[in-house]
Design a protein around this motif. Structure first.
Motif, mmCIF file in Angstrom:
data_model
loop_
_atom_site.group_PDB
_atom_site.id
_atom_site.type_symbol
_atom_site.label_atom_id
_atom_site.label_comp_id
_atom_site.label_asym_id
_atom_site.label_seq_id
_atom_site.Cartn_x
_atom_site.Cartn_y
_atom_site.Cartn_z
ATOM 1 N N ASP A 279 0.850 -1.347 -0.074
ATOM 2 C CA ASP A 279 0.007 0.029 0.080
ATOM 3 C C ASP A 279 0.766 1.192 -0.174
ATOM 4 O O ASP A 279 2.099 1.254 0.625
ATOM 5 N N PRO A 280 0.295 2.423 -0.553
ATOM 6 C CA PRO A 280 1.219 3.434 -0.811
ATOM 7 C C PRO A 280 1.283 4.074 0.725
ATOM 8 O O PRO A 280 2.608 4.814 0.986
ATOM 9 N N ASP A 281 0.453 3.914 1.434
ATOM 10 C CA ASP A 281 0.605 4.494 2.878
ATOM 11 C C ASP A 281 1.126 3.472 3.681
ATOM 12 O O ASP A 281 0.824 3.577 5.125
ATOM 13 N N ALA A 282 1.696 2.512 3.450
ATOM 14 C CA ALA A 282 2.091 1.341 4.165
ATOM 15 C C ALA A 282 3.412 1.760 5.432
ATOM 16 O O ALA A 282 4.020 2.635 4.864
ATOM 17 N N ASP A 283 3.007 1.381 6.641
ATOM 18 C CA ASP A 283 3.932 1.661 7.629
ATOM 19 C C ASP A 283 5.404 0.819 7.633
ATOM 20 O O ASP A 283 5.174 -0.306 8.091
ATOM 21 N N LEU A 284 6.181 1.214 6.729
ATOM 22 C CA LEU A 284 7.326 0.374 6.354
ATOM 23 C C LEU A 284 8.553 0.549 7.426
ATOM 24 O O LEU A 284 8.690 1.744 7.922
ATOM 25 N N GLU A 285 8.750 -0.518 8.006
ATOM 26 C CA GLU A 285 9.905 -0.833 9.131
ATOM 27 C C GLU A 285 11.196 -0.293 8.432
ATOM 28 O O GLU A 285 11.494 -0.499 7.468
ATOM 29 N N ASP A 286 12.068 0.342 9.436
ATOM 30 C CA ASP A 286 13.266 0.690 9.180
ATOM 31 C C ASP A 286 14.226 -0.492 8.590
ATOM 32 O O ASP A 286 14.161 -1.497 9.460
ATOM 33 N N LEU A 287 14.826 -0.357 7.482
ATOM 34 C CA LEU A 287 15.803 -1.431 7.159
ATOM 35 C C LEU A 287 16.925 -1.627 7.972
ATOM 36 O O LEU A 287 17.505 -2.844 7.946
ATOM 37 N N GLY A 288 17.225 -0.910 8.889
ATOM 38 C CA GLY A 288 18.488 -0.933 9.775
ATOM 39 C C GLY A 288 17.843 -2.149 11.004
ATOM 40 O O GLY A 288 18.915 -2.623 11.439
ATOM 41 N N ALA A 289 16.908 -2.720 11.088
ATOM 42 C CA ALA A 289 16.463 -3.801 11.817
ATOM 43 C C ALA A 289 17.147 -5.151 11.207
ATOM 44 O O ALA A 289 17.345 -6.073 11.888
ATOM 45 N N LEU A 290 17.757 -5.106 10.028
ATOM 46 C CA LEU A 290 18.363 -6.134 9.314
ATOM 47 C C LEU A 290 19.976 -6.258 9.712
ATOM 48 O O LEU A 290 20.512 -7.215 9.604
ATOM 49 N N THR A 291 20.529 -5.042 10.107
ATOM 50 C CA THR A 291 21.795 -5.142 10.474
ATOM 51 C C THR A 291 22.171 -5.403 12.043
ATOM 52 O O THR A 291 21.252 -4.937 12.806
ATOM 53 N N LEU A 292 23.298 -5.766 12.295
ATOM 54 C CA LEU A 292 23.764 -5.985 13.806
ATOM 55 C C LEU A 292 24.673 -4.796 14.171
ATOM 56 O O LEU A 292 25.415 -4.383 13.150
ATOM 57 N N SER A 293 24.357 -4.458 15.436
ATOM 58 C CA SER A 293 25.462 -3.458 15.937
ATOM 59 C C SER A 293 26.881 -4.060 15.831
ATOM 60 O O SER A 293 27.082 -5.492 15.627
ATOM 61 N N ALA A 294 28.067 -3.446 16.436
ATOM 62 C CA ALA A 294 29.282 -3.832 16.276
ATOM 63 C C ALA A 294 29.388 -4.801 17.456
ATOM 64 O O ALA A 294 30.152 -5.756 17.241
ATOM 65 N N ARG A 295 28.770 -4.578 18.498
ATOM 66 C CA ARG A 295 28.809 -5.549 19.492
ATOM 67 C C ARG A 295 27.989 -6.751 19.297
ATOM 68 O O ARG A 295 28.819 -7.899 19.451
ATOM 69 N N MET A 490 -0.783 -15.026 12.565
ATOM 70 C CA MET A 490 0.302 -14.211 13.087
ATOM 71 C C MET A 490 0.898 -13.811 11.521
ATOM 72 O O MET A 490 1.371 -12.675 11.408
ATOM 73 N N ALA A 491 1.118 -14.579 10.617
ATOM 74 C CA ALA A 491 1.575 -14.371 9.333
ATOM 75 C C ALA A 491 0.582 -13.068 8.620
ATOM 76 O O ALA A 491 1.259 -12.167 8.012
ATOM 77 N N LEU A 492 -0.537 -13.359 8.838
ATOM 78 C CA LEU A 492 -1.472 -12.492 8.227
ATOM 79 C C LEU A 492 -1.310 -11.043 8.753
ATOM 80 O O LEU A 492 -1.307 -9.913 8.266
ATOM 81 N N GLY A 493 -1.026 -10.884 10.022
ATOM 82 C CA GLY A 493 -0.743 -9.774 10.674
ATOM 83 C C GLY A 493 0.544 -9.154 10.033
ATOM 84 O O GLY A 493 0.338 -7.822 9.857
ATOM 85 N N PHE A 494 1.413 -9.762 9.942
ATOM 86 C CA PHE A 494 2.699 -9.344 9.226
ATOM 87 C C PHE A 494 2.240 -8.828 7.827
ATOM 88 O O PHE A 494 2.959 -7.860 7.340
ATOM 89 N N LEU A 495 1.541 -9.528 6.947
ATOM 90 C CA LEU A 495 1.195 -9.246 5.740
ATOM 91 C C LEU A 495 0.380 -8.016 5.729
ATOM 92 O O LEU A 495 0.586 -7.077 4.550
ATOM 93 N N GLN A 496 -0.530 -7.617 6.703
ATOM 94 C CA GLN A 496 -1.341 -6.501 6.733
ATOM 95 C C GLN A 496 -0.484 -5.250 6.997
ATOM 96 O O GLN A 496 -0.916 -4.125 6.806
ATOM 97 N N ARG A 497 0.753 -5.405 7.408
ATOM 98 C CA ARG A 497 1.509 -4.202 7.565
ATOM 99 C C ARG A 497 1.755 -3.726 5.958
ATOM 100 O O ARG A 497 1.729 -2.334 6.191
ATOM 101 N N TYR A 498 1.884 -4.337 4.967
ATOM 102 C CA TYR A 498 2.196 -3.834 3.681
ATOM 103 C C TYR A 498 0.927 -3.788 2.883
ATOM 104 O O TYR A 498 0.711 -3.049 2.068
ATOM 105 N N ARG A 499 -0.241 -4.792 3.078
ATOM 106 C CA ARG A 499 -1.546 -4.334 2.643
ATOM 107 C C ARG A 499 -2.402 -4.732 3.778
ATOM 108 O O ARG A 499 -3.011 -5.602 3.932
ATOM 109 N N LYS A 500 -3.111 -3.519 3.929
ATOM 110 C CA LYS A 500 -4.064 -3.530 5.045
ATOM 111 C C LYS A 500 -5.496 -4.245 4.620
ATOM 112 O O LYS A 500 -6.094 -4.723 5.802
ATOM 113 N N SER A 501 -5.655 -4.407 3.439
ATOM 114 C CA SER A 501 -7.009 -5.087 3.164
ATOM 115 C C SER A 501 -6.755 -6.619 3.066
ATOM 116 O O SER A 501 -7.704 -7.401 2.597
#
Length: 543
Positions: A279-295, A490-501
């Motif tokens: 969805d154009p107004d989808a609340d997209l999570e920061d891609l930084g969640a994929l990266t690890l900190s130095a520690r 649960m998976a449907l909930g994650f899918l609805q982040r990108y498509r609310k319908s």
């Protein structure tokens, strides 16, 4: 239906329930799973998901289901005992007569052995030990860090295979695999310019429909092996034993095959769909969640080095012919090492978790370790409660000798029919797949079916390990399409982040091609494995 576990820190919790009005979640009031967002009518099998959900919700909790089965068993045993039904046991050639569970002897047995049945239930101690080790690796953050690295450091052309294979490996984290990897799948795909909707679908399906194909030993391996052992003893005696590694070789090949199948179906089928945009107004999570900190990176490197060191030590200890961990004559197949493989797995996971925890800061003192283990056991509490009911049912089943009668009569019928064993395999696979759509708990389904299927096939020279491998396929394949699974919601909930319908039918229409292809390919692999005669695992011949 069980409740999805809470999300770990830093991860959003899944929605606990689906749409309250029984609709497709779009707010339109339309019945669930009847049409896609553009009005296209879904296939009949997908529309049937709403019917399956309603029927499945009418089933009692698995705990009560096994007590209901025990009551039915008692009535049937009384009828068969009154008819003096008996068979000749193939193990000792003695006549075995059905015993009445409703008799005085039956009541005395049920009361006097209740605690013993639970305490000696084969999976009990094994799963508790394994979970203590896995809980340390999971709750220190090691498994989550490993998954994040696994899906983030791959080229765009390999992202589907990487997420799919990570899904098969992630089963070692049990239910947490869904919470960690499904949202990471969406992020990984978006990071390489592909549809995050496709990433969620690939991650979810690889976990759900490949759940029993992990190349790494998991808690489920211990549970299934324990139930299979109990079933095998019906005709094989107390010496019958199925190791948690009995399907390990088959699992390794299965995980690679399923990841490849997911890659191909995604490329040639799912990627062609026109409805993959978020969805154009989808609340997209920061891609930084994929990266690890130095520690975290430093901790992960240290943990992986600890893992490699542990494996080197194990190999070094097992190499000498006179190793105390080898069996008689230097055997590895029948050895203290494989007898205690659950403890070895727990120790290895515990070691890497401790190293990661101290280096990352999630563990600050030695006292934190038993606390993490305790939390892991707490997470398994619902399973242990279910084990109590299963243990009683299996004990009653064994005492009444109905299992012996069913196994012998069914084996005789198979021999007299002349039906090819491959056809028998396929019929059992279809039956178990249909059961799995309604009863998505693998341990519950196997506890119901193993006491009949395992001894029956053993009497026609099919090892218990082979029947268990067949069960793995059925227990996984249809899981991704059934709304009876709490992780589907649960998976449907994650899918609805990108498509609310998105609704139940939307997710089912995405997962159906993958689930079907995976089941067909996995079945073909099993049949080839059987035909060639490759061992399923250490000391586990396929035939």
């Amino acid at each position: 239906m069980t409740t999805p576990p809470p999300a770990p820190p830093g991860r959003p919790s899944p929605p606990p329930d689906g749409p309250p009005d029984g609709t497709d979640g779009t707010g339109s009031g339309a019945p669930a799973a009847t049409a896609t967002d553009d009005g296209t009518r879904l296939p009949r099998i997908v529309r049937a998901m709403a019917v399956i959900e309603r029927a499945g919700n009418a089933l009692p909790h698995p705990f009560w289901l096994f007590w209901i089965l025990s009551a039915l068993l008692a009535v049937i045993s009384a009828i068969l005992a009154a008819a003096d039904v008996s068979v000749v046991s193939p193990s000792d050639h003695k006549t075995v007569t059905v015993q009445n569970l409703l008799s005085g002897d039956g009541l005395a047995m049920a009361v006097s052995t209740m605690i013993e049945n639970f305490a000696t239930f084969p999976p009990m101690a094994t799963i508790v030990v394994v979970i203590m080790g896995v809980a340390v690796a999971e709750r220190t953050g090691f498994l989550a860090a490993l998954m994040r690295v696994g899906v983030s450091r791959v080229p765009a052309s390999w992202v589907v295979f990487a997420v799919a294979f990570a899904g098969t490996v992630s089963h070692v984290a049990s239910a947490a695999a869904y919470i960690i990897l499904v949202p990471l799948g969406g992020l990984a795909f978006r990071a390489v310019g592909r549809s995050p909707i496709l990433g969620v679908v690939v991650a979810y399906t690889s976990i759900a429909s490949g759940y029993d194909a992990s190349p790494v030993p998991t808690p489920n391996d211990a549970i299934f092996a324990g139930i299979t052992t109990a079933a095998a003893r019906i005709v094989g005696g107390d010496d019958a034993y199925v190791s948690p590694l009995s399907n390990w070789f088959f699992n390794i090949a299965s995980s690679l095959l399923l990841a490849l199948v997911i890659t191909l179906v995604t490329k040639f089928v799912l990627s062609k769909r026109p409805d993959l945009d978020a969805d154009p107004d989808a609340d997209l999570e920061d891609l930084g969640a994929l990266t690890l900190s130095a520690r975290e990176r430093s901790a992960l490197r240290a943990a992986v080095l600890a893992l490699l060191a542990a494996l080197v030590v194990l190999v070094a200890v097992m190499v000498p012919q006179s190793s105390p961990l080898r069996g008689e004559g230097g055997s590895i197949v029948e050895s203290p090492f494989l007898d205690g493989i659950a403890a070895v797995v727990a120790l290895v996971f515990g070691l890497v978790g401790i190293v990661y925890g101290y280096r990352s800061g999630s563990v600050t003192s030695a006292g934190d370790i038993p606390k993490l283990m305790g939390r892991g056991i707490m997470q398994m509490a619902p399973v242990l409660v279910l084990f109590f009911a299963i243990a009683q049912f299996l004990a009653y089943f064994d005492w009444t000798h109905i299992g012996d009668v069913l196994a012998v009569r069914a084996a005789e019928a198979l021999e007299q029919s002349g039906m090819p064993i491959v056809l028998v395999f396929l019929l059992i696979l279809v039956l178990l797949t249909l059961v799995n759509v309604m009863v998505t708990s693998g341990s519950a389904m196997w506890a119901m079916c193993a006491p009949v299927l395992v001894p029956m096939l053993m009497l026609v020279s099919v090892p218990a390990e082979t029947t268990q491998a067949l069960f793995r396929i059925a227990d996984s394949g249809s899981t991704a399409i059934t709304p009876m699974s709490p992780y589907f919601v649960m998976a449907l909930g994650f899918l609805q982040r990108y498509r609310k319908s998105a609704g139940i039918g939307t997710l089912a229409s995405y997962t159906l091609p993958l689930a079907l292809a995976m089941t067909v390919a996995w079945t073909a692999l099993f049949l080839v494995w059987w035909a060639v005669g490759i061992p399923l695992g250490p000391g586990a011949p396929v035939r």
